[in-house]
Design a protein around this motif. Sequence first.
Motif, PDB file in Angstrom:
ATOM      1  N   GLY A 530       0.799  -1.230   0.000  1.00 41.12           N
ATOM      2  CA  GLY A 530       0.000   0.000   0.000  1.00 41.12           C
ATOM      3  C   GLY A 530       0.827   1.273   0.000  1.00 41.12           C
ATOM      4  N   TRP A 531       2.081   1.184  -0.386  1.00 43.16           N
ATOM      5  CA  TRP A 531       2.908   2.394  -0.406  1.00 43.16           C
ATOM      6  C   TRP A 531       2.472   3.326  -1.537  1.00 43.16           C
ATOM      7  N   ILE A 532       2.392   4.640  -1.170  1.00 36.40           N
ATOM      8  CA  ILE A 532       2.028   5.622  -2.175  1.00 36.40           C
ATOM      9  C   ILE A 532       2.886   6.884  -2.114  1.00 36.40           C
ATOM     10  N   TYR A 533       3.655   7.059  -0.977  1.00 39.73           N
ATOM     11  CA  TYR A 533       4.543   8.218  -0.822  1.00 39.73           C
ATOM     12  C   TYR A 533       5.961   7.745  -0.468  1.00 39.73           C
ATOM     13  N   PHE A 534       6.920   8.620  -0.762  1.00 38.29           N
ATOM     14  CA  PHE A 534       8.310   8.348  -0.371  1.00 38.29           C
ATOM     15  C   PHE A 534       9.065   9.675  -0.302  1.00 38.29           C
ATOM     16  N   VAL A 535      10.079   9.713   0.554  1.00 36.14           N
ATOM     17  CA  VAL A 535      10.915  10.900   0.736  1.00 36.14           C
ATOM     18  C   VAL A 535      12.341  10.434   1.028  1.00 36.14           C
ATOM     19  N   ALA A 536      13.327  11.072   0.347  1.00 40.10           N
ATOM     20  CA  ALA A 536      14.732  10.820   0.658  1.00 40.10           C
ATOM     21  C   ALA A 536      15.088  11.660   1.863  1.00 40.10           C
ATOM     22  N   ASP A 538      17.446  11.825   4.071  1.00 43.04           N
ATOM     23  CA  ASP A 538      18.789  12.374   4.272  1.00 43.04           C
ATOM     24  C   ASP A 538      19.275  13.134   3.043  1.00 43.04           C
ATOM     25  N   GLY A 539      18.447  13.170   2.018  1.00 40.50           N
ATOM     26  CA  GLY A 539      18.809  13.890   0.799  1.00 40.50           C
ATOM     27  C   GLY A 539      19.773  13.146  -0.095  1.00 40.50           C
ATOM     28  N   GLU A 540      20.203  11.941   0.299  1.00 38.70           N
ATOM     29  CA  GLU A 540      21.203  11.229  -0.507  1.00 38.70           C
ATOM     30  C   GLU A 540      20.850   9.758  -0.723  1.00 38.70           C
ATOM     31  N   SER A 541      20.962   8.953   0.309  1.00 37.80           N
ATOM     32  CA  SER A 541      20.897   7.501   0.132  1.00 37.80           C
ATOM     33  C   SER A 541      19.771   6.825   0.902  1.00 37.80           C
ATOM     34  N   LYS A 542      19.117   7.540   1.771  1.00 31.48           N
ATOM     35  CA  LYS A 542      18.084   6.912   2.592  1.00 31.48           C
ATOM     36  C   LYS A 542      16.710   7.364   2.128  1.00 31.48           C
ATOM     37  N   THR A 543      15.871   6.397   1.784  1.00 30.29           N
ATOM     38  CA  THR A 543      14.523   6.671   1.317  1.00 30.29           C
ATOM     39  C   THR A 543      13.548   5.984   2.265  1.00 30.29           C
ATOM     40  N   GLU A 544      12.517   6.772   2.667  1.00 31.75           N
ATOM     41  CA  GLU A 544      11.480   6.225   3.536  1.00 31.75           C
ATOM     42  C   GLU A 544      10.128   6.343   2.837  1.00 31.75           C
ATOM     43  N   PHE A 545       9.211   5.399   3.146  1.00 34.40           N
ATOM     44  CA  PHE A 545       7.934   5.296   2.446  1.00 34.40           C
ATOM     45  C   PHE A 545       6.768   5.523   3.420  1.00 34.40           C
ATOM     46  N   ALA A 546       5.658   5.981   2.822  1.00 31.69           N
ATOM     47  CA  ALA A 546       4.451   6.252   3.625  1.00 31.69           C
ATOM     48  C   ALA A 546       3.224   5.844   2.835  1.00 31.69           C
ATOM     49  N   LYS A 547       2.117   5.519   3.577  1.00 32.94           N
ATOM     50  CA  LYS A 547       0.883   5.087   2.952  1.00 32.94           C
ATOM     51  C   LYS A 547      -0.189   6.184   2.937  1.00 32.94           C
ATOM     52  N   THR A 548      -0.003   7.162   3.813  1.00 32.59           N
ATOM     53  CA  THR A 548      -0.985   8.247   3.877  1.00 32.59           C
ATOM     54  C   THR A 548      -0.275   9.588   3.714  1.00 32.59           C
ATOM     55  N   TYR A 549      -1.107  10.624   3.467  1.00 30.02           N
ATOM     56  CA  TYR A 549      -0.542  11.954   3.279  1.00 30.02           C
ATOM     57  C   TYR A 549       0.025  12.491   4.583  1.00 30.02           C
ATOM     58  N   ALA A 550      -0.609  12.168   5.691  1.00 26.62           N
ATOM     59  CA  ALA A 550      -0.113  12.626   6.994  1.00 26.62           C
ATOM     60  C   ALA A 550       1.273  12.068   7.265  1.00 26.62           C
ATOM     61  N   GLU A 551       1.505  10.784   6.948  1.00 26.98           N
ATOM     62  CA  GLU A 551       2.833  10.190   7.123  1.00 26.98           C
ATOM     63  C   GLU A 551       3.844  10.882   6.192  1.00 26.98           C
ATOM     64  N   PHE A 552       3.384  11.257   5.054  1.00 26.77           N
ATOM     65  CA  PHE A 552       4.272  11.926   4.092  1.00 26.77           C
ATOM     66  C   PHE A 552       4.752  13.267   4.638  1.00 26.77           C
ATOM     67  N   GLU A 553       3.836  14.013   5.246  1.00 26.31           N
ATOM     68  CA  GLU A 553       4.219  15.315   5.783  1.00 26.31           C
ATOM     69  C   GLU A 553       5.286  15.175   6.859  1.00 26.31           C
ATOM     70  N   ARG A 554       5.218  14.147   7.701  1.00 23.93           N
ATOM     71  CA  ARG A 554       6.230  13.952   8.721  1.00 23.93           C
ATOM     72  C   ARG A 554       7.594  13.645   8.085  1.00 23.93           C
ATOM     73  N   LEU A 555       7.544  12.863   7.066  1.00 30.33           N
ATOM     74  CA  LEU A 555       8.797  12.536   6.367  1.00 30.33           C
ATOM     75  C   LEU A 555       9.387  13.765   5.664  1.00 30.33           C
ATOM     76  N   ARG A 556       8.519  14.635   5.149  1.00 30.70           N
ATOM     77  CA  ARG A 556       9.011  15.848   4.496  1.00 30.70           C
ATOM     78  C   ARG A 556       9.680  16.786   5.491  1.00 30.70           C
ATOM     79  N   ASP A 557       9.079  16.901   6.693  1.00 29.57           N
ATOM     80  CA  ASP A 557       9.704  17.732   7.726  1.00 29.57           C
ATOM     81  C   ASP A 557      11.068  17.175   8.114  1.00 29.57           C
ATOM     82  N   LYS A 558      11.170  15.904   8.168  1.00 32.34           N
ATOM     83  CA  LYS A 558      12.448  15.256   8.485  1.00 32.34           C
ATOM     84  C   LYS A 558      13.497  15.594   7.437  1.00 32.34           C
TER      85      LYS A 558
END
Length: 565
Positions: A530-536, A538-558
């Motif tokens: 059910g993955w639909i979002y992702f954010v790098a 650390d800006g380089e090599s680490k990618t994290e995934f999210a299933k909802t928009y709320a999870e995406f926003e937390r990853l973007r702040d990170k």
Amino acid sequence: MTEYGRSPGSEPWHPEDPLYGDGGWEGQQAHAGQQPAYGGQPQHHYPQQPQQPGYGDWGNGQAQQYDPQQYQQSYDQQQYQQYQGQQQAYHEGGWDGTGTHAHVPYAADPGDPYGQQPAAYGAEQPDFYGTPDAYPPPEPPARRRPEPEPEPEAEQQQPDWDPGPDQGEHAFFAGGGGDDEDDDEPEGRGDRRGRGGKGSKGDKGKKRRNGCACLVVVLVFGGGIGGVGYYGYQFYQNRYAAPPDYAGDGTSENVNVEVPKGADGSEIGRRLKAAGVVKSVDAFVSAFTSNPEGAQIQAGAYILKKEMSAQSAVEMMLDPKSQANVMVTPGQRNIQVYKAIDAKLGLSSGTTRGVAEKDYKTLGLPSWANNNGDIKDPLEGFLYPGTYAAAKGMKPAAVLKEMVQRANEAYGEYDLKAKAEALDLENPLQVITVASLVQAEGKTDDDYRKMAEVVYNRLKSTNTETNQLLQFDSTFNYLKNESNIHISESEINSNKDPYNTYTQKGLPPGPIGNPGADALKATLNPTSDGWIYFVATDGESKTEFAKTYAEFERLRDKFNESVGN
């Protein structure tokens, strides 16, 4: 010689001779009452030492040489049979039944070894002339045929070798037939060959055959000895001697050697030996295996020197300066590959790109490639990652064609048409396009499968999170020929290019790079979490995934915190 009571030549033919007169023996009957021949005197025979056989010539009285065997051959067989019948009649009762008998010769002297042999006519031997015992009866002079000339005996010549008691010639040295061949040959032909003697052409042929047979034997034994010596030397060389090798770093002459993919030390050694770089394959294999870094020699082209020692060749192949190769890395864009080819071939910038734009249809693309007019580069996604030979003197089209061929082989391992249908894609080109996105956005193998699921979930018509917008920075960077992760929203939202997935729904027109094997496999086998979002983050090599928009926003702040925004 002289008969008793008659001088030589006084009576040319005896009246009792079977061939006398018109009636033969019937003529004899007309003289039945007459006295015996030779003047009525009994004929006496005094055995003496045999002399050279001969008989008187009734025509001229001259003695001629008498050969019983030749005379027998000239005698008429029919008359001889008639004589045989008369001989039988004589022994039964006389020649004509009158009781008249011929004279009986004295018995032969037991001490005379020649007593039973034919004697000369008129000699002092038993004379059966005119009697049935005469054999063979003489012919009349008129019917007498000349005696044949005696054939000269074949010149006897001793063979060059001792044929043995039978004076024969072994079938092996005679060249074939042996006795069977002689038996089957007609008699006349055999006589002619016999008269040829040992000095005839046939014997010359036999001598030649004898020489050839001996030569064959010598060659066989000589070849066997030579073969044993050769293999013995090879055994010694292989077991104890070092393999042939050049000394030093080679000559000033450069040579390009291409090493194919998957080649081992033996294959590389054979190619180097064929190019004149090393002296023997064994020497290179020994140096290759003894060098701890030898296994790092990869496929590609190498600029080496002729007549190098095996050790120097291995060290030079490990030096990047000697590698006349172009390496395509996973995710690399075509524009970068073109520049690398120009540099390796010593061409001016933009040469290879111009060839690609002009001649792409001749480079071996599959039929489903370049299926719409919005594709920026028909070769994008088809310069398969790997190492390719690119030495000076080569043509750009040859290098590009090899890359496309490698892509066809890799993609041909899958039924991309069936895979596209199963993944709800339109065609195989879209499969390669998704793989290029996965390759560009993912960082690890684990990321690839999750990234592929993100793409498929955003393309769904039920997607209310992004409304079928992929929103990938990689597509915008591709159209700008950049690699920038800091893109302002105003810049992105103002660009309406088909490759801008922030403003255009669905996939871009074509691939945005050249995916590798791992990204392609992940594209064909995505996760289903059910993955639909992702954010790098650390800006380089680490990618994290999210299933909802709320999870995406937390990853973007990170992410903003990590880059100092």
